[in-house]
Design an enzyme around this catalytic site. Sequence first.
Site, mmCIF file in Angstrom:
data_model
loop_
_atom_site.group_PDB
_atom_site.id
_atom_site.type_symbol
_atom_site.label_atom_id
_atom_site.label_comp_id
_atom_site.label_asym_id
_atom_site.label_seq_id
_atom_site.Cartn_x
_atom_site.Cartn_y
_atom_site.Cartn_z
ATOM 1 C CE LYS A 9 -2.641 -1.422 -0.952
ATOM 2 N NZ LYS A 9 -2.898 -2.563 -1.710
ATOM 3 C CE1 TYR A 49 1.390 -5.673 0.082
ATOM 4 C CE2 TYR A 49 2.318 -3.889 -0.659
ATOM 5 C CZ TYR A 49 1.235 -4.415 -0.333
ATOM 6 O OH TYR A 49 0.084 -3.755 -0.366
ATOM 7 C CG ASN A 112 -6.059 -2.599 -3.768
ATOM 8 O OD1 ASN A 112 -5.166 -2.043 -3.206
ATOM 9 N ND2 ASN A 112 -6.055 -3.976 -3.623
ATOM 10 C CG HIS A 115 -1.917 -3.067 3.634
ATOM 11 N ND1 HIS A 115 -2.008 -4.492 3.344
ATOM 12 C CD2 HIS A 115 -1.791 -3.184 5.017
ATOM 13 C CE1 HIS A 115 -1.475 -5.408 4.406
ATOM 14 N NE2 HIS A 115 -1.297 -4.322 5.412
ATOM 15 C CD GLU A 126 0.953 -5.983 7.403
ATOM 16 O OE1 GLU A 126 -0.053 -5.377 7.933
ATOM 17 O OE2 GLU A 126 0.735 -6.701 6.583
#
Length: 138
Positions: A9, A49, A112, A115, A126
């Site tokens: 990320k 998302y 964080n 993913h 995905e």
Amino acid sequence: MERTFSIIKPDAVARNLQGEILAMIQAAGLRIVAMKQIRMTRAQAEGFYAVHREKPFFNSLTEYMTSGPVVCSILEGDDAIRRYREIMGATNPANAAEGTIRKKYAQSIEANSVHGSDAPETAAFEMGYFFNALEITG
Ligand code: ATP
Ligand code: MG
């Protein structure tokens, strides 16, 4: 053999941590069968998302995911989906186990660092969202 989809990320790419995170993934025995660094548009992040559309953090999450480049990859190995989730650690780094990527690098529950797909159906969606067949190597 199973495949899962991973994103390093924006918070991690901004700190130049692509190599260190990929080294943790490879040390766990997962193989990289596709990889690219991209910067998502807002519409692309919203599509990725879409399952979180109704969540209170959706706007903030899609803004964060488009704040800088990310590294997308497809990882292959036995039980890859579950094993990668284990290496990643809990969503909130405060709850992440020692030795996990999020424990080591995540900055917050939102920023964080990584993913990973959470089930075969989401992994298939995905992988297809970010890669075409020519970009995936055996
Ligand atoms: P990911 O789907 O990114 O692998 P996850 O499956 O552990 O993470 P999800 O519940 O799917 O967690 O949430 C997706 C992402 O949304 C999280 O990784 C995090 O970046 C963000 N997020 C989740 N919960 C919150 C929250 N309470 N506040 C802010 N951001 C959140
Ligand atoms: Mg998730």
